[in-house]
Scaffold this motif. Structure first.
Motif, PDB file in Angstrom:
ATOM      1  N   HIS A 148       0.670  -1.023  -0.081  1.00 48.68           N
ATOM      2  CA  HIS A 148       0.016  -0.098  -0.018  1.00 48.68           C
ATOM      3  C   HIS A 148       0.784   1.275   0.080  1.00 48.68           C
ATOM      4  O   HIS A 148       0.524   2.385  -0.760  1.00 48.68           O
ATOM      5  CB  HIS A 148      -0.912  -0.032   1.238  1.00 48.68           C
ATOM      6  CG  HIS A 148      -2.157  -1.043   1.238  1.00 48.68           C
ATOM      7  ND1 HIS A 148      -3.097  -0.710   0.350  1.00 48.68           N
ATOM      8  CD2 HIS A 148      -2.246  -1.940   1.796  1.00 48.68           C
ATOM      9  CE1 HIS A 148      -3.995  -1.646   0.394  1.00 48.68           C
ATOM     10  NE2 HIS A 148      -3.529  -2.435   1.374  1.00 48.68           N
ATOM     11  N   GLN A 149       1.891   1.274   0.803  1.00 42.87           N
ATOM     12  CA  GLN A 149       2.806   2.551   0.846  1.00 42.87           C
ATOM     13  C   GLN A 149       3.448   2.866  -0.131  1.00 42.87           C
ATOM     14  O   GLN A 149       3.584   3.784  -0.953  1.00 42.87           O
ATOM     15  CB  GLN A 149       3.505   2.231   1.916  1.00 42.87           C
ATOM     16  CG  GLN A 149       3.079   2.414   3.425  1.00 42.87           C
ATOM     17  CD  GLN A 149       3.698   1.484   4.647  1.00 42.87           C
ATOM     18  OE1 GLN A 149       4.826   0.627   4.390  1.00 42.87           O
ATOM     19  NE2 GLN A 149       3.573   2.145   5.869  1.00 42.87           N
ATOM     20  N   LEU A 150       3.965   1.501  -1.032  1.00 41.08           N
ATOM     21  CA  LEU A 150       4.592   1.665  -2.397  1.00 41.08           C
ATOM     22  C   LEU A 150       3.828   2.499  -3.534  1.00 41.08           C
ATOM     23  O   LEU A 150       4.195   3.153  -4.128  1.00 41.08           O
ATOM     24  CB  LEU A 150       5.449   0.523  -2.691  1.00 41.08           C
ATOM     25  CG  LEU A 150       6.598   0.178  -1.984  1.00 41.08           C
ATOM     26  CD1 LEU A 150       7.166  -1.340  -2.544  1.00 41.08           C
ATOM     27  CD2 LEU A 150       7.891   0.885  -1.986  1.00 41.08           C
ATOM     28  N   ALA A 151       2.618   1.766  -3.349  1.00 41.14           N
ATOM     29  CA  ALA A 151       1.752   2.094  -4.358  1.00 41.14           C
ATOM     30  C   ALA A 151       1.353   3.668  -4.151  1.00 41.14           C
ATOM     31  O   ALA A 151       1.258   4.668  -5.018  1.00 41.14           O
ATOM     32  CB  ALA A 151       0.488   1.292  -4.264  1.00 41.14           C
ATOM     33  N   ARG A 185       2.205   9.483  -5.830  1.00 41.07           N
ATOM     34  CA  ARG A 185       2.870  10.861  -5.786  1.00 41.07           C
ATOM     35  C   ARG A 185       4.120  11.181  -6.703  1.00 41.07           C
ATOM     36  O   ARG A 185       3.903  12.256  -7.143  1.00 41.07           O
ATOM     37  CB  ARG A 185       3.329  10.989  -4.109  1.00 41.07           C
ATOM     38  CG  ARG A 185       2.163  10.907  -3.145  1.00 41.07           C
ATOM     39  CD  ARG A 185       1.499  12.177  -2.865  1.00 41.07           C
ATOM     40  NE  ARG A 185       2.562  13.372  -2.389  1.00 41.07           N
ATOM     41  CZ  ARG A 185       3.031  13.167  -1.140  1.00 41.07           C
ATOM     42  NH1 ARG A 185       2.229  12.451  -0.145  1.00 41.07           N
ATOM     43  NH2 ARG A 185       3.754  14.352  -0.882  1.00 41.07           N
ATOM     44  N   LEU A 186       4.692  10.165  -6.965  1.00 40.49           N
ATOM     45  CA  LEU A 186       5.984  10.408  -8.003  1.00 40.49           C
ATOM     46  C   LEU A 186       5.499  10.380  -9.375  1.00 40.49           C
ATOM     47  O   LEU A 186       6.411  10.485 -10.070  1.00 40.49           O
ATOM     48  CB  LEU A 186       7.187   9.455  -7.302  1.00 40.49           C
ATOM     49  CG  LEU A 186       7.735   9.672  -5.847  1.00 40.49           C
ATOM     50  CD1 LEU A 186       8.711   8.812  -5.695  1.00 40.49           C
ATOM     51  CD2 LEU A 186       8.163  11.301  -5.892  1.00 40.49           C
ATOM     52  N   ASP A 187       4.184  10.012  -9.642  1.00 42.91           N
ATOM     53  CA  ASP A 187       4.066   9.482 -11.181  1.00 42.91           C
ATOM     54  C   ASP A 187       4.872   8.536 -11.541  1.00 42.91           C
ATOM     55  O   ASP A 187       5.460   8.914 -12.633  1.00 42.91           O
ATOM     56  CB  ASP A 187       3.824  10.673 -11.670  1.00 42.91           C
ATOM     57  CG  ASP A 187       3.277  10.670 -13.057  1.00 42.91           C
ATOM     58  OD1 ASP A 187       2.363   9.745 -13.071  1.00 42.91           O
ATOM     59  OD2 ASP A 187       3.353  11.477 -13.935  1.00 42.91           O
ATOM     60  N   THR A 188       5.042   7.569 -11.131  1.00 41.83           N
ATOM     61  CA  THR A 188       6.008   6.337 -11.653  1.00 41.83           C
ATOM     62  C   THR A 188       5.488   4.859 -11.294  1.00 41.83           C
ATOM     63  O   THR A 188       4.648   4.838 -10.270  1.00 41.83           O
ATOM     64  CB  THR A 188       7.415   6.529 -10.944  1.00 41.83           C
ATOM     65  OG1 THR A 188       8.377   5.587 -11.640  1.00 41.83           O
ATOM     66  CG2 THR A 188       7.581   6.348  -9.601  1.00 41.83           C
ATOM     67  N   GLY A 221      12.947   2.761 -10.379  1.00 39.05           N
ATOM     68  CA  GLY A 221      12.136   2.092  -9.402  1.00 39.05           C
ATOM     69  C   GLY A 221      13.342   1.655  -8.153  1.00 39.05           C
ATOM     70  O   GLY A 221      13.009   0.944  -7.273  1.00 39.05           O
ATOM     71  N   ARG A 222      14.379   2.151  -8.269  1.00 40.91           N
ATOM     72  CA  ARG A 222      15.475   2.154  -7.227  1.00 40.91           C
ATOM     73  C   ARG A 222      15.127   3.036  -5.969  1.00 40.91           C
ATOM     74  O   ARG A 222      15.821   3.993  -6.158  1.00 40.91           O
ATOM     75  CB  ARG A 222      16.822   1.951  -7.795  1.00 40.91           C
ATOM     76  CG  ARG A 222      17.234   0.779  -8.623  1.00 40.91           C
ATOM     77  CD  ARG A 222      18.423   0.560  -9.102  1.00 40.91           C
ATOM     78  NE  ARG A 222      19.704   0.774  -8.221  1.00 40.91           N
ATOM     79  CZ  ARG A 222      19.856  -0.434  -7.394  1.00 40.91           C
ATOM     80  NH1 ARG A 222      19.644  -1.379  -7.621  1.00 40.91           N
ATOM     81  NH2 ARG A 222      20.933  -0.138  -6.582  1.00 40.91           N
ATOM     82  N   LEU A 241      13.744  12.083  -2.684  1.00 42.23           N
ATOM     83  CA  LEU A 241      12.503  12.306  -3.515  1.00 42.23           C
ATOM     84  C   LEU A 241      11.193  12.674  -2.888  1.00 42.23           C
ATOM     85  O   LEU A 241      10.391  13.524  -3.224  1.00 42.23           O
ATOM     86  CB  LEU A 241      12.240  10.823  -4.064  1.00 42.23           C
ATOM     87  CG  LEU A 241      13.399  10.177  -4.911  1.00 42.23           C
ATOM     88  CD1 LEU A 241      12.954   8.859  -5.225  1.00 42.23           C
ATOM     89  CD2 LEU A 241      13.689  11.000  -6.118  1.00 42.23           C
ATOM     90  N   LEU A 242      10.818  12.210  -1.590  1.00 42.43           N
ATOM     91  CA  LEU A 242       9.418  12.418  -0.953  1.00 42.43           C
ATOM     92  C   LEU A 242       9.568  12.369   0.416  1.00 42.43           C
ATOM     93  O   LEU A 242      10.301  11.233   0.805  1.00 42.43           O
ATOM     94  CB  LEU A 242       8.802  11.654  -1.621  1.00 42.43           C
ATOM     95  CG  LEU A 242       7.011  11.829  -1.481  1.00 42.43           C
ATOM     96  CD1 LEU A 242       6.598  13.270  -2.015  1.00 42.43           C
ATOM     97  CD2 LEU A 242       6.231  10.874  -1.913  1.00 42.43           C
ATOM     98  N   GLU A 243       8.972  12.902   1.351  1.00 42.63           N
ATOM     99  CA  GLU A 243       8.864  12.328   2.587  1.00 42.63           C
ATOM    100  C   GLU A 243       7.414  12.655   3.176  1.00 42.63           C
ATOM    101  O   GLU A 243       6.653  13.642   2.742  1.00 42.63           O
ATOM    102  CB  GLU A 243      10.074  13.072   3.702  1.00 42.63           C
ATOM    103  CG  GLU A 243       9.606  14.597   3.578  1.00 42.63           C
ATOM    104  CD  GLU A 243      10.844  15.189   4.468  1.00 42.63           C
ATOM    105  OE1 GLU A 243      10.863  15.126   5.469  1.00 42.63           O
ATOM    106  OE2 GLU A 243      11.740  15.536   3.898  1.00 42.63           O
ATOM    107  N   GLY A 244       6.873  12.172   4.187  1.00 43.66           N
ATOM    108  CA  GLY A 244       5.578  12.291   4.834  1.00 43.66           C
ATOM    109  C   GLY A 244       5.151  11.040   5.339  1.00 43.66           C
ATOM    110  O   GLY A 244       5.941  10.012   5.755  1.00 43.66           O
TER     111      GLY A 244
END
Length: 604
Positions: free
Chosen positions: A281-284, A289-292, A323-324, A362-365
């Motif tokens: 769920h978290q990866l999805a 959010r990163l559009d990837t 994806g890395r 890349l992202l945090e939250g």
């Protein structure tokens, strides 16, 4: 250890003493063995398997065993409504005091010893029972059937393997490898509860669970670094080049012996065969959010900093860098603060020193009830996994020296008394505040005075200060080329030069030769000194930034103070007696001689 000592700690916290201070006083009163066992028990990283479960935020969870386990903090902070069951009133009272400070969750505390649990059938979405080890005390008196009765979805129990080839004492990095006769005896007559993996699976199926999953906690449940999936689909065992040199170990892994010999397991029974795990769920959500495309989980590392570090790769198996990722999933409040600081520093260094190789943030939250920092995964592997003491390590040290020499944040100026107050005295005060040994403080004071005398008037730049740079924070390729610096959670934007490189070189010497870090530090000041290969990067760094011999020797003398200041300023709590043990500062051994080291530098 008596319950009274734990009660004294809790009473102190309840009467207004900060929880950290009360805990430190408690640990300091214990014998070293008992203190080491408690520090292992308190780690939130014990719950690094949590992302591999499918329990959702807001669900009810039950932890049976020892209420003091750091697992309780991790579960409560993951958005679960937690209930703790323990037979000890003293442990429950401690857990309640800790929960108010570290978890602030909706946690309930129930004292019960054996027989029937005081709950309805299928009341909890998740039920957890950890394995018993010092200082866990008496085992849970609740049967697996009783745990299954109150479980509505997932039952996770941490189990021993009857065929385990090693065991943990319950203290950090303290393992016993079984001799052949001991291994045979344990296999034929296993301890109570120890089964093979297939035995644990059968026992779980007999309780009526539709599916059973299993993960190896490696190297052992009481002290593990890796969580390894044993059902396919990951996470996989991380095998570095140094492990590949062990042919017997590699052949055994290729033959599929790892599930047979792994010392311990996290066994999960599930009601119903469908449902995504938390990490999926978290990866999805992160991928959206990163559009990837969402990647797959490749490795799960239970870090010493109490994070679940997740390394991903492209789902299609391609080398696509999109994806890395490297995910830092904070399991405790301190881990979250450190991870946030790491993310902030990687953003800042990327702008301030664009040539410095650091992970790309890349992202945090908050994702799925947990704070997660996401960054681009570096190539290569950590230096300890790649290298022994050879030309590759020498190359790494020289490239690290060149990279750090380019990270000057304030140009050089003569050192004034007010500079010494900030750069030196403040650090000593931080260490002395938690050092209960007068001889230790006296030795640190003498080192600080000698260093300050050398530094006064010396021209010093200020640099980006990692403050905890060791080989595991340096990512390299197989040839030793520097690929990146990791773990900036303790960094400072402008501080003393030279220390980070010195810390790396001395810790690598310690790892190669054994002993404590203080032995490597004393070697530096001895007649023989370090090897030419070890000194070369230090000399190159000093020449690149214009650091004179007096300043170098001063920082070398200050080394224990600087290491201590990093630890006491960034650890969640102070470990008892670690400074005296690590550096042998007891007021009896002679301290390093600055004149000898200055003469060595002058001669070169």
């Amino acid at each position: 250890m008596s319950a009274g000592e734990l009660e004294l700690c809790t009473e102190s916290a309840e009467s207004g003493t900060p929880f950290r201070s009360a805990l430190e006083q408690f640990l300091a009163r214990l014998q070293p063995r008992a203190a080491a066992e408690w520090m292992q028990l308190l780690r939130e990283g014990r719950a690094a398997w949590l992302p591999l479960l499918r329990v959702e935020p807001g669900a009810r969870a039950l932890l049976v065993g020892n209420a003091c386990s750091g697992t309780a903090v991790a579960l409560a902070r993951a958005g679960l409504h937690l209930t703790l069951v323990d037979s000890s009133a003293a442990r429950l009272r401690f857990a309640r005091a800790r929960d108010r400070v570290l978890a602030a969750g909706d946690t309930h505390f129930v004292q019960a010893a054996a027989g029937l649990l005081p709950f309805e059938d299928k009341e909890f979405a998740l039920v957890v029972r950890e394995s018993q080890a010092p200082p866990l005390g008496e085992p849970s008196g609740f049967s697996a059937a009783e745990l299954a009765r109150v479980c509505n979805d997932e039952l996770l129990t941490v189990e021993e393997n009857r065929f385990a080839y090693k065991r943990s004492s319950g203290r950090r990095a303290d393992f016993a490898v079984a001799r052949p006769l001991e291994f045979a005896a344990a296999s034929l007559a296993p301890a109570h509860g120890a089964r093979s993996l297939s035995g644990h699976r059968r026992a779980r199926a007999a309780l009526g669970f539709e599916t059973t999953g299993a993960h190896a906690l490696y190297p052992h449940a009481h002290d593990f670094t890796y969580v390894v999936g044993l059902d396919g689909g990951g996470p996989e065992l991380l095998i570095g080049p140094k492990e590949r040199a062990n042919r017997a170990k590699l052949i055994g892994h290729r033959l599929g012996l790892f599930p047979w010999l792994a010392p311990s397991f996290a066994v999960v029974g599930r009601r119903g065969s469908s449902g995504l795990r938390r990490i999926e769920h978290q990866l999805a959500e992160i991928a959206e959010r990163l559009d990837t495309p969402a990647p797959r989980l490749e490795h799960l590392i239970a870090s010493r900093g109490n994070c679940a570090v997740m390394l991903t790769a492209a789902a299609d198996g391609s080398p696509d860098p999109a994806g890395r990722w490297c995910l830092h999933i904070a399991l405790g409040p301190h881990a979250e603060r450190q991870s946030r600081r790491h993310a902030a520093f990687t953003r800042w260094t990327g702008k301030t020193f664009p040539d410095l190789p650091v992970p790309e943030p890349l992202l945090e939250g908050e994702f799925g009830g947990q704070w997660i920092g996401v960054e681009r995964r570096l190539n290569g592997m950590g230096s300890p996994q790649q290298q022994k003491d050879g030309p590759e390590r020498a190359r790494t040290h020289l490239e690290v020296a060149a990279a750090l020499a380019a990270c000057i944040t304030e140009r050089a100026r003569p050192t004034r008394p007010e500079d010494l107050e900030l750069l030196v005295e403040h650090k000593l005060a931080r260490v002395a505040a938690r050092a209960r040994d007068k001889a230790l403080v006296s030795d640190l004071r003498r080192l600080t005075d000698a260093a300050s005398e050398l530094l006064l008037g010396e021209s010093l730049p200020r640099v980006l200060y990692h403050s905890d740079l060791r080989a595991k924070h340096v990512q390299v390729d197989a040839a030793g080329a520097l690929l990146g610096f990791m773990d900036w959670g303790s960094a400072v934007r402008a501080d003393l030069p030279y220390f980070d490189l010195l810390n790396l070189v001395l810790h690598d010497r310690k790892q190669g030769r054994g002993g404590e870090i203080g032995d490597a530090w004393r070697d530096l000041h001895s007649d023989a000194g370090l090897t030419r290969k070890e000194l070369r990067p230090l000399d190159a760094y000093a020449e690149a930034i214009g650091l004179g011999p007096r300043a170098r020797v001063a920082i070398e003398l200050l080394f224990p103070v600087l290491v201590g200041a990093m630890a006491e300023g960034n650890w969640d709590y102070s470990r008892p007696a670690w400074m005296a043990r690590s550096f042998g500062l007891d007021g009896k051994r002679p301290l390093p001689n600055s004149e000898r080291r200055l003469a060595q530098l002058d001669s070169t």
